[in-house]
Design an enzyme around this catalytic site. Structure first.
Site, PDB file in Angstrom:
ATOM      1  N   HIS A 112       0.816  -1.210   0.000  1.00 19.19           N
ATOM      2  CA  HIS A 112       0.000   0.000   0.000  1.00 19.19           C
ATOM      3  C   HIS A 112       0.855   1.268   0.000  1.00 19.19           C
ATOM      4  O   HIS A 112       0.344   2.371  -0.144  1.00 19.19           O
ATOM      5  CB  HIS A 112      -0.922   0.008   1.226  1.00 19.19           C
ATOM      6  CG  HIS A 112      -2.030   0.997   1.152  1.00 19.19           C
ATOM      7  ND1 HIS A 112      -2.118   2.085   2.001  1.00 19.19           N
ATOM      8  CD2 HIS A 112      -3.097   1.087   0.320  1.00 19.19           C
ATOM      9  CE1 HIS A 112      -3.188   2.787   1.712  1.00 19.19           C
ATOM     10  NE2 HIS A 112      -3.799   2.216   0.689  1.00 19.19           N
ATOM     11  N   LYS A 114       3.421   4.257  -1.186  1.00 17.38           N
ATOM     12  CA  LYS A 114       3.634   4.994  -2.431  1.00 17.38           C
ATOM     13  C   LYS A 114       4.969   5.721  -2.303  1.00 17.38           C
ATOM     14  O   LYS A 114       5.058   6.807  -1.708  1.00 17.38           O
ATOM     15  CB  LYS A 114       2.521   6.005  -2.690  1.00 17.38           C
ATOM     16  CG  LYS A 114       1.150   5.367  -2.963  1.00 17.38           C
ATOM     17  CD  LYS A 114       0.363   5.152  -1.715  1.00 17.38           C
ATOM     18  CE  LYS A 114      -1.004   4.538  -2.007  1.00 17.38           C
ATOM     19  NZ  LYS A 114      -1.756   4.240  -0.787  1.00 17.38           N
ATOM     20  N   ASP A 119      17.676   8.325  -8.650  1.00 14.70           N
ATOM     21  CA  ASP A 119      19.128   8.478  -8.521  1.00 14.70           C
ATOM     22  C   ASP A 119      19.609   8.497  -7.075  1.00 14.70           C
ATOM     23  O   ASP A 119      20.693   9.012  -6.790  1.00 14.70           O
ATOM     24  CB  ASP A 119      19.611   9.747  -9.240  1.00 14.70           C
ATOM     25  CG  ASP A 119      19.617   9.577 -10.757  1.00 14.70           C
ATOM     26  OD1 ASP A 119      19.493   8.429 -11.225  1.00 14.70           O
ATOM     27  OD2 ASP A 119      19.753  10.591 -11.466  1.00 14.70           O
ATOM     28  N   HIS A 292      -8.498  11.417   0.479  1.00 16.46           N
ATOM     29  CA  HIS A 292      -7.614  10.260   0.557  1.00 16.46           C
ATOM     30  C   HIS A 292      -6.434  10.522   1.499  1.00 16.46           C
ATOM     31  O   HIS A 292      -5.483   9.740   1.545  1.00 16.46           O
ATOM     32  CB  HIS A 292      -7.110   9.927  -0.853  1.00 16.46           C
ATOM     33  CG  HIS A 292      -6.566   8.551  -1.010  1.00 16.46           C
ATOM     34  ND1 HIS A 292      -5.235   8.291  -1.247  1.00 16.46           N
ATOM     35  CD2 HIS A 292      -7.168   7.330  -0.957  1.00 16.46           C
ATOM     36  CE1 HIS A 292      -5.043   6.989  -1.339  1.00 16.46           C
ATOM     37  NE2 HIS A 292      -6.198   6.383  -1.165  1.00 16.46           N
ATOM     38  N   LYS A 294      -3.712  10.965   4.508  1.00 17.51           N
ATOM     39  CA  LYS A 294      -3.213  10.201   5.659  1.00 17.51           C
ATOM     40  C   LYS A 294      -2.148  11.066   6.326  1.00 17.51           C
ATOM     41  O   LYS A 294      -0.943  10.793   6.260  1.00 17.51           O
ATOM     42  CB  LYS A 294      -2.596   8.868   5.223  1.00 17.51           C
ATOM     43  CG  LYS A 294      -3.558   7.929   4.481  1.00 17.51           C
ATOM     44  CD  LYS A 294      -3.319   8.026   3.011  1.00 17.51           C
ATOM     45  CE  LYS A 294      -3.989   6.938   2.202  1.00 17.51           C
ATOM     46  NZ  LYS A 294      -5.382   6.734   2.425  1.00 17.51           N
ATOM     47  N   ASP A 299       0.776  19.529  18.041  1.00 22.68           N
ATOM     48  CA  ASP A 299       1.427  20.625  18.760  1.00 22.68           C
ATOM     49  C   ASP A 299       2.198  21.569  17.843  1.00 22.68           C
ATOM     50  O   ASP A 299       3.136  22.254  18.275  1.00 22.68           O
ATOM     51  CB  ASP A 299       2.368  20.085  19.838  1.00 22.68           C
ATOM     52  CG  ASP A 299       1.610  19.631  21.081  1.00 22.68           C
ATOM     53  OD1 ASP A 299       0.385  19.859  21.141  1.00 22.68           O
ATOM     54  OD2 ASP A 299       2.231  19.039  21.971  1.00 22.68           O
TER      55      ASP A 299
END
EC number: 2.7.8.-
Length: 385
Positions: A112, A114, A119, A292, A294, A299
């Protein structure tokens, strides 16, 4: 323990509108090696542009390795795959597609994360798949999502992670592996920056709870504010207790959650609304489009961007990757963007309304949450991959 590395350059990228031009520019400048690892690779306009950029890199002699999830990228056409492989791009799949009706123990252990590294000097980490922002139903506005562009010492860790995962899956699939073609001089002399950050992965070997532990530590240390924007939010007992404990000691806890039901399992999110609202935790639902995200800010100085949802599939089953950043300016930038989403597309859930009008939804949510727990119990745990 989360290992923070100093002297990094980090750019926050909102949506594919900012992410894909940066990714395509980086691929276009590649001289040695490209690693791209993603859950979804869609054969839409965006996916075709990324595939063309990877093919162009391979044509000029760059070593290109693409690792796709067998379920998330199941719709990628044979034409696109054959086109990439014809140019010498190595494409492999993490767990070939398994029927959604099959209760095999490893079915939900997906790739899952990404992550892309070019380089060994530029990396991209976040929640954005290779799919067009406007690949949403009914002409809705673009989905909301985030990624990071990184340069600096932390990229060496990300590069090492990508190479090792590629090698591991290649061995498992009985395919040939490779050694990195990136010169050590590039890896050991990155461009300097100013930010402290950590690359945190979740796998089924040594890092089963690494992302969850990083979250829990930050929540446990919170004194002023916790702001979480998460698409699929079904926290476990420890996570729920941490949020409630923070609220009880006076921390302002706010959640921005997906308001549109993409999957029926998302109904389990509502199982905790009543408890959270009673404890003074503020809940906003994003209804303008699909969210979508996440991400989180705590603080005003700790922030995270990555692929990990706060649900048992991400925290206990899938391979995930997040970056944690310790910096007030970066955190404020992300916080401001989350606030914008709340203003533009968020609807606050009020405790009185939830108690009075949503009793049916509460019952359904607990039934679905029970089903999630049963499914997890049936699938069990495995060390494979």
């Amino acid at each position: 323990m989360t290992r923070f590395v100093a002297n990094n350059q980090i750019t926050l990228l909102r949506n594919g509108e900012e992410y894909f031009p940066a990714l395509l520019d980086a691929i276009a400048s590649a001289r040695y090696e490209v690693h791209l690892q993603t859950f979804i690779f869609e054969a839409d306009d965006t996916g075709l542009r990324v595939a063309a950029a990877l093919q162009a890199a391979a044509q000029r002699g760059v070593s290109v390795h693409v690792l796709l999830d067998g379920y998330g990228s199941r719709k990628l056409t044979r034409t696109v795959l054959d086109g990439m492989r014809a140019e010498g791009i190595e494409v492999t799949f993490y767990r070939p597609q398994i029927s959604p009706w099959t209760l095999q123990r490893n079915r939900l252990r997906r790739l899952h994360r990404k992550v892309s590294v070019i380089d060994g000097t530029t990396a991209f980490v976040g929640g954005i798949n290779i799919i067009d922002d406007l690949n949403v139903p009914n002409g809705m506005p673009p989905r909301v999502d985030y990624a990071l562009r990184l340069q600096g010492p932390l990229v060496k860790d990300i590069h090492t992670s990508c190479v090792r995962l590629w090698q591991r899956i290649s061995w498992a699939n009985l395919q040939r592996t490779h050694s990195s073609r990136v010169p050590l001089a590039l890896l050991d002399n990155p461009p300097p920056g100013q930010l402290r950050a950590a690359f945190v992965v979740r796998d089924n070997l040594l890092n089963r709870r690494a992302i969850e532990r990083a979250y829990l530590k930050a929540i446990g240390n919170a004194r002023e504010e916790i702001l979480i924007a998460n698409a699929y939010f079904v926290p476990g007992r420890r996570f729920r207790r941490a949020l409630v404990s923070a609220a009880r000691r006076g921390v302002k806890v706010r959640l921005l959650l997906q308001g549109r039901m993409e999957y029926w399992l998302m109904l389990a999110t509502h199982a905790f609304y009543r408890q959270f609202l009673r404890e003074g935790i503020v809940i906003h639902e994003y209804h303008k489009s699909f969210m979508h995200s996440k991400v989180a800010v705590i603080d005003g100085r700790w922030a995270t961007v990555g692929s990990s949802n706060i649900d048992p599939f991400s925290l206990l089953l899938a391979r995930e990757a997040n970056v944690m950043v310790l910096d007030a300016d970066f955190s404020q930038q992300l916080r401001s963007d989350i606030e914008r989403s709340i203003r533009d597309g968020g609807q606050q859930v009020h405790a009185d309304d939830w108690e009075r009008e949503r009793w049916g939804k509460r019952v359904v949510s607990w039934l679905v949450f029970g089903m999630v727990r049963v499914i997890l119990g049936m699938l069990g745990h495995s060390n494979k991959h």
